[in-house]
Design a protein around this motif. Structure first.
Motif, PDB file in Angstrom:
ATOM      1  N   PHE A  29       0.857  -1.187   0.000  1.00  0.00           N
ATOM      2  CA  PHE A  29       0.000   0.000   0.000  1.00  0.00           C
ATOM      3  C   PHE A  29       0.887   1.228   0.000  1.00  0.00           C
ATOM      4  O   PHE A  29       1.884   1.277   0.722  1.00  0.00           O
ATOM      5  CB  PHE A  29      -0.927   0.012   1.235  1.00  0.00           C
ATOM      6  CG  PHE A  29      -1.906   1.153   1.217  1.00  0.00           C
ATOM      7  CD1 PHE A  29      -3.158   0.995   0.648  1.00  0.00           C
ATOM      8  CD2 PHE A  29      -1.553   2.400   1.734  1.00  0.00           C
ATOM      9  CE1 PHE A  29      -4.053   2.066   0.595  1.00  0.00           C
ATOM     10  CE2 PHE A  29      -2.446   3.468   1.687  1.00  0.00           C
ATOM     11  CZ  PHE A  29      -3.692   3.296   1.114  1.00  0.00           C
ATOM     12  N   ALA A  30       0.532   2.232  -0.804  1.00  0.00           N
ATOM     13  CA  ALA A  30       1.224   3.524  -0.793  1.00  0.00           C
ATOM     14  C   ALA A  30       0.199   4.558  -1.209  1.00  0.00           C
ATOM     15  O   ALA A  30      -0.242   4.553  -2.350  1.00  0.00           O
ATOM     16  CB  ALA A  30       2.413   3.514  -1.748  1.00  0.00           C
ATOM     17  N   GLY A  31      -0.212   5.393  -0.261  1.00  0.00           N
ATOM     18  CA  GLY A  31      -1.239   6.386  -0.567  1.00  0.00           C
ATOM     19  C   GLY A  31      -1.882   6.897   0.711  1.00  0.00           C
ATOM     20  O   GLY A  31      -1.344   6.713   1.805  1.00  0.00           O
ATOM     21  N   TRP A  32      -3.048   7.498   0.551  1.00  0.00           N
ATOM     22  CA  TRP A  32      -3.759   8.050   1.702  1.00  0.00           C
ATOM     23  C   TRP A  32      -4.394   6.912   2.490  1.00  0.00           C
ATOM     24  O   TRP A  32      -5.146   6.108   1.943  1.00  0.00           O
ATOM     25  CB  TRP A  32      -4.825   9.039   1.244  1.00  0.00           C
ATOM     26  CG  TRP A  32      -5.564   9.637   2.399  1.00  0.00           C
ATOM     27  CD1 TRP A  32      -6.743   9.197   2.920  1.00  0.00           C
ATOM     28  CD2 TRP A  32      -5.158  10.746   3.198  1.00  0.00           C
ATOM     29  NE1 TRP A  32      -7.101   9.967   3.995  1.00  0.00           N
ATOM     30  CE2 TRP A  32      -6.151  10.929   4.193  1.00  0.00           C
ATOM     31  CE3 TRP A  32      -4.056  11.613   3.178  1.00  0.00           C
ATOM     32  CZ2 TRP A  32      -6.064  11.942   5.152  1.00  0.00           C
ATOM     33  CZ3 TRP A  32      -3.981  12.618   4.135  1.00  0.00           C
ATOM     34  CH2 TRP A  32      -4.986  12.771   5.113  1.00  0.00           C
ATOM     35  N   LEU A  33      -4.070   6.853   3.794  1.00  0.00           N
ATOM     36  CA  LEU A  33      -4.570   5.755   4.621  1.00  0.00           C
ATOM     37  C   LEU A  33      -5.207   6.312   5.904  1.00  0.00           C
ATOM     38  O   LEU A  33      -4.685   6.128   7.012  1.00  0.00           O
ATOM     39  CB  LEU A  33      -3.424   4.776   4.943  1.00  0.00           C
ATOM     40  CG  LEU A  33      -3.806   3.432   5.581  1.00  0.00           C
ATOM     41  CD1 LEU A  33      -4.719   2.604   4.690  1.00  0.00           C
ATOM     42  CD2 LEU A  33      -2.552   2.633   5.918  1.00  0.00           C
ATOM     43  N   SER A  34      -6.322   7.038   5.699  1.00  0.00           N
ATOM     44  CA  SER A  34      -7.144   7.460   6.826  1.00  0.00           C
ATOM     45  C   SER A  34      -6.336   8.193   7.904  1.00  0.00           C
ATOM     46  O   SER A  34      -5.616   9.132   7.592  1.00  0.00           O
ATOM     47  CB  SER A  34      -7.863   6.215   7.345  1.00  0.00           C
ATOM     48  OG  SER A  34      -8.700   6.491   8.400  1.00  0.00           O
ATOM     49  N   ILE A  35      -6.424   7.730   9.152  1.00  0.00           N
ATOM     50  CA  ILE A  35      -5.766   8.454  10.253  1.00  0.00           C
ATOM     51  C   ILE A  35      -4.241   8.496  10.098  1.00  0.00           C
ATOM     52  O   ILE A  35      -3.579   9.350  10.668  1.00  0.00           O
ATOM     53  CB  ILE A  35      -6.106   7.848  11.643  1.00  0.00           C
ATOM     54  CG1 ILE A  35      -5.651   6.394  11.743  1.00  0.00           C
ATOM     55  CG2 ILE A  35      -7.591   7.962  11.933  1.00  0.00           C
ATOM     56  CD1 ILE A  35      -5.587   5.877  13.172  1.00  0.00           C
ATOM     57  N   TYR A  36      -3.684   7.575   9.312  1.00  0.00           N
ATOM     58  CA  TYR A  36      -2.223   7.549   9.110  1.00  0.00           C
ATOM     59  C   TYR A  36      -1.767   8.528   8.035  1.00  0.00           C
ATOM     60  O   TYR A  36      -0.576   8.612   7.743  1.00  0.00           O
ATOM     61  CB  TYR A  36      -1.764   6.133   8.737  1.00  0.00           C
ATOM     62  CG  TYR A  36      -1.999   5.111   9.823  1.00  0.00           C
ATOM     63  CD1 TYR A  36      -1.254   5.152  11.011  1.00  0.00           C
ATOM     64  CD2 TYR A  36      -2.959   4.112   9.681  1.00  0.00           C
ATOM     65  CE1 TYR A  36      -1.472   4.211  12.011  1.00  0.00           C
ATOM     66  CE2 TYR A  36      -3.173   3.172  10.681  1.00  0.00           C
ATOM     67  CZ  TYR A  36      -2.432   3.226  11.843  1.00  0.00           C
ATOM     68  OH  TYR A  36      -2.633   2.304  12.831  1.00  0.00           O
ATOM     69  N   GLY A  37      -2.704   9.259   7.403  1.00  0.00           N
ATOM     70  CA  GLY A  37      -2.330  10.212   6.358  1.00  0.00           C
ATOM     71  C   GLY A  37      -1.715   9.494   5.170  1.00  0.00           C
ATOM     72  O   GLY A  37      -2.147   8.398   4.801  1.00  0.00           O
ATOM     73  N   ASN A  38      -0.670  10.109   4.578  1.00  0.00           N
ATOM     74  CA  ASN A  38       0.052   9.436   3.491  1.00  0.00           C
ATOM     75  C   ASN A  38       0.911   8.356   4.132  1.00  0.00           C
ATOM     76  O   ASN A  38       1.739   8.651   4.988  1.00  0.00           O
ATOM     77  CB  ASN A  38       0.948  10.421   2.741  1.00  0.00           C
ATOM     78  CG  ASN A  38       0.133  11.420   1.943  1.00  0.00           C
ATOM     79  OD1 ASN A  38      -0.893  11.066   1.357  1.00  0.00           O
ATOM     80  ND2 ASN A  38       0.564  12.668   1.931  1.00  0.00           N
ATOM     81  N   ALA A  39       0.693   7.119   3.687  1.00  0.00           N
ATOM     82  CA  ALA A  39       1.371   6.021   4.366  1.00  0.00           C
ATOM     83  C   ALA A  39       1.853   4.969   3.385  1.00  0.00           C
ATOM     84  O   ALA A  39       1.337   4.842   2.272  1.00  0.00           O
ATOM     85  CB  ALA A  39       0.430   5.382   5.381  1.00  0.00           C
ATOM     86  N   VAL A  40       2.867   4.224   3.821  1.00  0.00           N
ATOM     87  CA  VAL A  40       3.388   3.083   3.056  1.00  0.00           C
ATOM     88  C   VAL A  40       3.268   1.855   3.951  1.00  0.00           C
ATOM     89  O   VAL A  40       3.559   1.911   5.150  1.00  0.00           O
ATOM     90  CB  VAL A  40       4.865   3.299   2.647  1.00  0.00           C
ATOM     91  CG1 VAL A  40       5.434   2.044   1.983  1.00  0.00           C
ATOM     92  CG2 VAL A  40       5.000   4.490   1.706  1.00  0.00           C
ATOM     93  N   LEU A  41       2.811   0.762   3.343  1.00  0.00           N
ATOM     94  CA  LEU A  41       2.709  -0.501   4.075  1.00  0.00           C
ATOM     95  C   LEU A  41       3.570  -1.517   3.330  1.00  0.00           C
ATOM     96  O   LEU A  41       3.392  -1.728   2.130  1.00  0.00           O
ATOM     97  CB  LEU A  41       1.245  -0.935   4.093  1.00  0.00           C
ATOM     98  CG  LEU A  41       0.793  -1.998   5.082  1.00  0.00           C
ATOM     99  CD1 LEU A  41       1.121  -1.632   6.515  1.00  0.00           C
ATOM    100  CD2 LEU A  41      -0.708  -2.231   4.945  1.00  0.00           C
ATOM    101  N   LEU A  42       4.525  -2.110   4.041  1.00  0.00           N
ATOM    102  CA  LEU A  42       5.406  -3.111   3.433  1.00  0.00           C
ATOM    103  C   LEU A  42       5.058  -4.496   3.953  1.00  0.00           C
ATOM    104  O   LEU A  42       4.822  -4.670   5.150  1.00  0.00           O
ATOM    105  CB  LEU A  42       6.880  -2.824   3.772  1.00  0.00           C
ATOM    106  CG  LEU A  42       7.500  -1.515   3.302  1.00  0.00           C
ATOM    107  CD1 LEU A  42       8.988  -1.479   3.680  1.00  0.00           C
ATOM    108  CD2 LEU A  42       7.345  -1.343   1.795  1.00  0.00           C
ATOM    109  N   ASP A  43       5.051  -5.468   3.046  1.00  0.00           N
ATOM    110  CA  ASP A  43       4.868  -6.872   3.426  1.00  0.00           C
ATOM    111  C   ASP A  43       6.260  -7.500   3.483  1.00  0.00           C
ATOM    112  O   ASP A  43       7.015  -7.428   2.513  1.00  0.00           O
ATOM    113  CB  ASP A  43       4.002  -7.581   2.374  1.00  0.00           C
ATOM    114  CG  ASP A  43       3.845  -9.082   2.657  1.00  0.00           C
ATOM    115  OD1 ASP A  43       4.099  -9.503   3.804  1.00  0.00           O
ATOM    116  OD2 ASP A  43       3.461  -9.818   1.720  1.00  0.00           O
TER     117      ASP A  43
END
Ligand SMILES: [Zn+2]
Length: 462
Positions: free
Chosen positions: A371-385
């Motif tokens: 995930f890379a983009g707007w993520l609600s309360i986390y604002g702009n965020a990146v999620l790495l697996d």
């Protein structure tokens, strides 16, 4: 055929033979159609692949042209058979089809298992669905039969612990290696109501598995942490495996909600959230963001965690962003004050790292961007697996340099820090998830902890 009977043949004898042959053919076709009659179609469905204490079975019957007659569902094992359900329906007649009065579809369902059928033994069982055909002087009465063979499993599945020395803490993580017997289709660790499912151990033998598991920060009873295995008949076994369970004293923090802060964060999040209820005071909207939106984004991350790669994508300790100070820690219980009054309580589930403004944010370990983009309360965020259900999240960023699907190396720049989402000042919120549950990032930043508790237990590169 009509050509042969209507056309005028030049000679009589061959014409008569042809006509007789044609009549015989018509009679044969008619006899075949009448004798066969419409055959009901049937399917047997089972809630589980095997039968244990109680397995729900459904037989669906269908005959749309003339309707169903008698339908039956039974189980057979060895010499013994038991009828679980039977129904008889009136049908449409041959020359007077009474459409609407007959039954084109029916369903018989029953719960099969040792709980109701004490005579059941381990081994094969036949579930049989039967429907009769329309019988008549010319028609075959042969019933239509569909069978499904299923295994009966009555004993709890085999579950053996292989790894040793499991030292865990509230809000922490760990690895356990174990072996399961035949028929097991779900296994892992249950910590309270949170399940961490297992994977086959890389390079392991048949039945050897491991689970990377999370101990929820809100769980304080070590008796609630169990290894479990469940077979395809629903038989379940649980084992204790934790040697040391460390409690973590609760940490509290307070946060003052100022008008300036609410004006900064609320409209930005509200406008970026489709369907957000932007009615009421800024404070009311803030409480919806801090409550409902926080819960829904955590559920969204847990869903992404279920698609985690079944491979190790990381190596060694996770990196703390360089030149950063640790501000808020993991599992801090925050009380939010507004005009001197406590208005909300939430638990902070990451590690806040502050540096200079717009500082480069490196990937804490190698992995895949999910995930890379707007993520609600986390604002702009990146999620790495990082594989096997291990994910890392970088929140409140100003700019993002990566896209979903990209593979990143440890230390690779993901973007720059910022204060988007629910953030007062410029910082990065680092959160680590194990099987969708937030765990303490400090363990993953510690190379000794990783080596002793994760890597050596499952022979991962560490
Ligand atoms: Zn944070």
């Amino acid at each position: 055929m009509p050509k042969l009977t209507l056309g005028k043949p030049p000679r009589r004898r061959p014409g008569r033979i042809v006509m007789i042959l044609a009549l015989l053919m018509v009679a044969f076709v008619l006899w075949g159609a009448l004798r066969r009659g419409p055959a009901p179609s049937m399917v047997i469905e089972s809630e589980r692949p095997a039968v244990g204490a109680a397995t729900k079975i459904v037989a669906r019957f269908s005959e749309p042209s003339r309707g169903l007659g008698t339908v039956r569902l039974e189980v057979v094992q060895g010499e013994k058979s038991v009828v679980l359900g039977e129904q008889r329906f009136p049908r449409a007649g041959s020359f007077n089809p009474t459409r609407g009065r007959f039954t084109p579809q029916a369903e018989l369902s029953a719960t099969v298992g040792r709980a109701s059928e004490e005579w059941l033994r381990e081994g094969e069982l036949v579930v049989r669905a039967t429907a009769d055909r329309i019988a008549g002087p010319l028609r075959s009465k042969a019933q239509v039969v569909v069978e499904r063979r299923m295994q009966v499993r009555l004993r709890p599945p085999r579950l053996e612990l292989e790894s040793r020395q499991h030292y865990v803490r509230e809000g922490g993580a760990g690895v356990v290696v174990f072996r399961v017997g035949e028929g097991v289709d779900r296994s892992g660790v249950r910590a309270g109501t949170v399940e961490s499912l297992s994977y086959p151990r890389p390079g392991g033998s048949t039945g050897e598995r491991f689970a990377l598991f999370a101990i929820p920060w809100e769980l304080s009873d070590p008796a609630q942490v169990r290894l479990f295995a469940e077979d395809d008949a629903g038989n379940r076994v649980e084992l204790p495996f934790v040697d040391v369970f460390k409690k973590v004293p609760p940490r509290a923090d307070t946060l003052e909600l100022t008008e300036t802060f609410l004006e900064k964060v609320v409209p930005a999040i509200a406008s970026a959230t489709p369907g957000f209820d932007a009615r009421g005071r800024l404070l009311d909207q803030y409480l919806r963001i801090n409550g409902e939106l926080r819960r829904s984004v955590l559920a969204q991350i847990a869903a992404l965690a279920r698609d985690s790669e079944p491979h190790v994508l990381w190596k060694g300790a996770f990196l703390q962003m360089p030149n950063t100070q640790r501000r808020s820690g993991f599992a801090e219980n925050r009380t939010y004050f507004y005009q001197g009054r406590a208005v909300d309580h939430q638990t902070h589930l990451g590690l806040d790292l502050a540096s200079t403004e717009r500082a480069p944010v490196p990937a804490a370990n190698s992995g895949k961007v999910v995930f890379a983009g707007w993520l609600s309360i986390y604002g702009n965020a990146v999620l790495l697996d990082h594989g096997y259900g291990l994910l890392s999240l970088y929140g409140h960023m100003a700019a993002l340099d990566v896209k979903p699907g990209e593979m990143v190396g440890k230390g690779q720049r993901l973007g720059t820090s910022g204060s988007t989402g629910l953030a007062g000042g410029d910082h990065v919120h680092l959160e680590i998830f194990v099987q969708g549950k937030s765990v303490d990032p400090l363990e993953w930043l510690d190379e000794h902890w990783i080596r002793d508790n994760i890597a050596t237990k499952v022979n991962l590169p560490g």
